[in-house]
Structures are given as C-alpha cells and as structure tokens.
Enzyme design. Structure first.
Site, PDB file in Angstrom:
ATOM      1  CB  CYS A 327      -0.899   0.011   1.223  1.00 36.78           C
ATOM      2  SG  CYS A 327      -1.721  -1.552   1.584  1.00 36.78           S
ATOM      3  N   GLY A 329       1.195   4.314  -1.608  1.00 38.63           N
ATOM      4  CA  GLY A 329       0.942   5.747  -1.712  1.00 38.63           C
ATOM      5  C   GLY A 329       0.936   6.443  -0.359  1.00 38.63           C
ATOM      6  N   PRO A 330       1.420   7.687  -0.297  1.00 42.19           N
ATOM      7  CG  PRO A 330       1.807   9.831   0.574  1.00 42.19           C
ATOM      8  CD  PRO A 330       1.246   8.472   0.941  1.00 42.19           C
ATOM      9  N   GLY A 332       6.270   7.764   0.879  1.00 39.93           N
ATOM     10  CA  GLY A 332       7.311   8.036   1.858  1.00 39.93           C
ATOM     11  C   GLY A 332       8.078   6.800   2.277  1.00 39.93           C
ATOM     12  CE  LYS A 333       5.018   3.838   7.116  1.00 40.91           C
ATOM     13  NZ  LYS A 333       4.100   4.973   6.832  1.00 40.91           N
ATOM     14  CG  ASP A 376      -7.351  -4.052  -4.451  1.00 34.06           C
ATOM     15  OD1 ASP A 376      -6.673  -4.332  -3.433  1.00 34.06           O
ATOM     16  OD2 ASP A 376      -8.577  -3.841  -4.403  1.00 34.06           O
ATOM     17  CB  CYS A 450      -0.712   6.299  10.968  1.00 29.07           C
ATOM     18  SG  CYS A 450      -0.238   7.829  11.814  1.00 29.07           S
TER      19      CYS A 450
END
Length: 514
Positions: A327, A329-330, A332-333, A376, A450
C-alpha cells in the site's frame, strides 16, 4: 499553546467590553459603533448598508481584514466546506497571498490552532450565543471559531481579537456583525480554563467527557486512546496535550544519498532522537529545501521511518532481494525502502490502488530500484506482478483512521466516526492476508498502521494471522527499534506515541511465515 504576540495599543481588561461596550468608540455590545452607524438597522438612521452615510457623504473606508487572518479564515472555510486538508491548501494560500515570516506563522497558528480546538470552541460559542453552533451560518461560524481561538489561546489582546473578527464577519456575513460582536464579548469574559470549568462534565461522573471537552477531542477517540493505554487516564491526558501541540517537521535523509548529521547542518535542523535518518526542522517550508528538491531527503515522520527500517533490518534467512510495499501511496516509506534496497542489491515492488497516488509513488522513488504497480494489493496471485510466495520482505502500511497523526491533521479528529471502523478493519485484514500470501515461507511481513485503536492494531493482526491459512509466528519487534528506546511495552508488537517518543502513534507487528 500560545500564538505570536500581536501588540495593539490601548488594551483594556477583557471583561470591560462585554459589560460596558467601548464607550471611547461608541461601541455597544451588539456590534455597534454609534458614531459610524454600523449596528444592525443603522441604515434606518441614515447609514448606508454598503458603507455610505447619507447624512454627510461617503464614510471613510474601514480597513480591510488583515491578510493573515483572512488567509486563516479561507483555509478553515476550505476545510469545512470542501473537505480539504489544511496541510494541502494552506501552503498554497500563503504563497498566493505573498505571506512569509511572522505573518505566515500567525496565519498558520490561527488555522491549525482553531482546527485542533474546534470541539471545545464550538461548545463555548454555543453557550455564548445561546444557540447550537450548527444553527449559525457556516461563514459566520468559522469566523467565530477563529475569533474565539484568538481570545482563549493566543496573546492577541481581547479588543483586537473582537474587532478583527467583527471586521471579518462584515465581509463574509454582513447581517451578523452585531451578533458576532455580542458573542465574542461574551466569550472574552472568561479565560479558557474558566470556560472549561463551566462547561465540562465532572471528572467523578464522566472522566472521558471531561477530557474530551478540556482537550478538544471527540469522546470516542479519547475512549480509544485510553483503552490502548491500558485505561491510564493520566497518560491519556498527556497524549491529548501532545496531540494539541504543533509538531516539528521531520525529514528523512535517504540512506546512500544523504547523511542525517550533514543534512541537519545543511538545513539548520537537528538530528532525530531515534531514527538514524531523521532530521528535525524548526519550521519553514521543507518543500523548498534543495535536499528535498533533488531527492536526497523527503518529509516523513520519524515513526514512519522507524517502522520501515525495522522491516528492512529484521533478521532473515535465505534470499533477500525481492521486497514489496503493498500500500505504497503517497510514497514516503517506499522512498526509504527503495534507498535501503539500492544499498543492498534488492528491488522493491510498490503497489498502489489509486492512480494519482501511484504517480506520487513514481515521483517519490525516481532513480531508485523501485517498480510501481497500479493495482489493488488484495490481488496477490491474480496480478501477474504479484505472485504468491515470491517476496522476501513485505510491508503492509494499511489504510486506517489516522488517529495516530491527529497532531499533524487536526481536522481528521472531527471527520472520523466509529462507523468508519468496520469497513477499514475488513480491508486491513484482507490486505494483511494478501501480504501473507505474497511472502515466501520464512519471509517477513510488517503490518503498520498510523492508529493506536486496538481494533485496527491487535484485533486486526490476531484475526488475520488466525484466518490466513498459513502458519505464522510473531517476531518481537522491540529489538528491531533503536537500543534504549523507552516505552515499547511488553511486545511482541510495538506502539509508538507522540507523548512518549515524539512520533506519530505508529503501530508495528512483524510476522514470519512458517
């Protein structure tokens, strides 16, 4: 938290205007300047509702609403009217208005402070107005929130907060200037603590309700935080206080491309407390930094850096060249994992279901060994680029309520509802199950949210691992975080906290497929 000091000459005691009006200007408590004729109905006494004075020609033009307050109002209106996010719309508004330095800081403080305290401000406005805040026209409602925040949480003098807000109402809801003036003067008669003492339920009978009103969080979120903290209301209070503080900007120095200590010197920041890649910025616009523009660093909360780094560095037997961000987006990880993969000869597949977010991932990982797949993540086994049993390390940064980042996105606390949880937790279980299908036997899956809500964390991980059909072992995540990091609990999962660690409230579970 107090805002910038905006000195205005001639400050009077707060209660003076509420009880007596401002006789030096002829104000009355219903919005009037008897000399200017701008009370409701003033046109019947010779005043022109559009600013003229039939008795003596045009009146002198009133000063326009000052720009920082106007920008803050427009940002609030966009959040409430358009479901915008302040962190996305406010920077553009500041640039368009040409605000910088102290004025930009003031507009930012007013915007974020008002959003954080909306629940308590609404309760106070309701009491002061004698009507439910939802019955007030939205433009006037936002202006009153802005004015009430200045009165109760900044060093702006009371008469300046009242007069500037009435000026604002004159532009966005002209028929309500007298009403706004009266409400604000009523609010100015008490400080924030006195209003809480009047409106909050008793701690003995409703401790959650009292915390919710005192620290401006919905009751269901306070209850969820308290449950995740083992019912400790003292620690819950510390978390709520921290949630209402303005967080520093965190940068991630991309390994192999930048060093955190050198980057801190370059940008005038400080190395992070825990992540080897973190840099704390004192303020400013991080997007304008050269290191961000040229891809050596990106904006990322230190907690997000820690959980991604934990997956990358967890001990693993066997091959270690195929990584998956399910998953992404966006991005960073994916950016951090991609930089780490580049140093170790690995390659990352970054999956994102939303096309526009997939483009953000591509931009965030440009130049790194990352393949972006617009799909997906639940389609593992059906999507050709997502075969089962193929990947060595898999990250599931699952969509969640975002309750762990309320200090950065304060409007989210008022948008989320308990009814959001069932579809989200179902999606989280499906994504984690897909990740366990995607990883090879002996490989690792990191499940990250988060949010500290136990339904999104412990319940989701337990249910998905029980139902997935594969043997799964929990890996103790605590040794995967920096040595000496406090408050990591009893394991094997880890919950980070703003008040303990200075990070967003990130949850981490690491699973090994048998």
């Amino acid at each position: 938290m107090t805002g910038p000091d905006r000195p205005v000459e001639g400050e009077r005691p707060r209660g003076y205007a509420r009880e007596h009006g401002d006789r030096r200007r002829g104000d009355d408590r219903f919005g009037g300047d008897r000399q200017r004729g701008d009370r409701p109905g003033a046109d019947r006494r010779g005043g022109d509702r559009f600013g003229g004075d039939r008795r003596g020609g045009p009146r002198p033009a009133r000063p326009a609403v000052d720009l920082p307050r106007h920008v803050a109002y427009e940002a609030l209106a966009a959040v409430h009217r358009d479901d915008a996010y302040a962190n996305l719309v406010l920077p553009a508004m500041l640039r368009e208005a040409g605000l910088s330095g102290r004025d930009a800081a003031f507009a930012t403080e007013l915007t974020y402070g008002t959003l954080r305290h909306t629940g308590t401000l609404d309760a106070i406005v309701t009491d002061a107005a004698g009507r439910d805040v939802q019955r007030i026209d939205p433009p006037v409602r936002d202006a009153l929130r802005l004015g009430a925040y200045q009165l109760l949480h900044t060093r702006v003098p009371a008469h300046a907060a009242v007069s500037s807000t009435v000026d604002l109402v004159r532009t966005v809801g002209p028929g309500a200037t007298g009403f706004a003036n009266a409400v604000l003067r009523e609010i100015a008669g008490r400080d924030a603590d006195a209003w809480v003492a009047k409106l909050a339920p008793a701690e003995e009978t409703d401790p959650i309700g009292r915390l919710a009103l005192t620290f401006s969080h919905p009751q269901w979120i306070v209850r969820a935080f308290a449950e995740a903290l083992g019912g400790d209301l003292g620690e819950t209070t510390r978390l709520l206080i921290e949630d209402n503080e303005r967080p520093p900007v965190h940068l991630c120095a991309r390994p192999g491309l930048a060093d955190a200590v050198e980057l801190a010197d370059e940008v005038g920041g400080a190395p992070g407390a825990f992540s080897p890649y973190a840099v704390y910025l004192p303020g400013g616009a991080p997007g304008e930094l050269a290191a961000v523009a040229d891809g050596r660093a990106h904006v990322q909360d230190e907690g997000s850096q820690l959980v991604a780094d934990a997956l990358a560095n967890a001990p693993l037997e066997g091959p270690d060249g195929r990584w998956l961000d399910l998953c992404a987006g966006p991005g960073g990880k994916a950016g951090l994992l991609g930089a780490l993969a580049a140093m170790r000869g690995a390659r990352l597949t970054a999956v994102e279901v939303a096309e526009h977010r997939a483009r953000l991932v591509e931009r965030a990982t440009r130049g790194l060994p990352v393949t972006v797949v617009h799909a997906d993540g639940r389609g593992v086994g059906d999507e050709p680029k997502l075969p089962e049993g193929h990947f060595d390390r898999v990250l599931v940064d699952a969509p969640c309520t975002g309750l762990g980042s309320l200090r950065r996105r304060p409007e989210s606390r008022w948008r989320r509802q308990p009814s959001d949880l069932p579809p989200l937790t179902r999606l989280q279980r499906e994504l984690l199950t897909a990740a366990l299908r995607a990883v090879r036997p002996g490989g690792l899956v990191a499940y990250v949210t988060c949010s500290p809500h136990v339904v999104e964390t412990h319940v989701t991980v337990t249910e998905a691992s029980r139902r997935c059909g594969f043997p799964v072992d929990f890996v103790d995540a605590r040794p995967l975080l920096p040595a000496g990091m406090p408050g990591l609990g009893d394991g094997p999962t880890v919950q980070l906290w703003p008040h303990r660690h200075g990070t967003d409230a990130m949850f981490l579970a690491v699973l090994r497929k048998g």
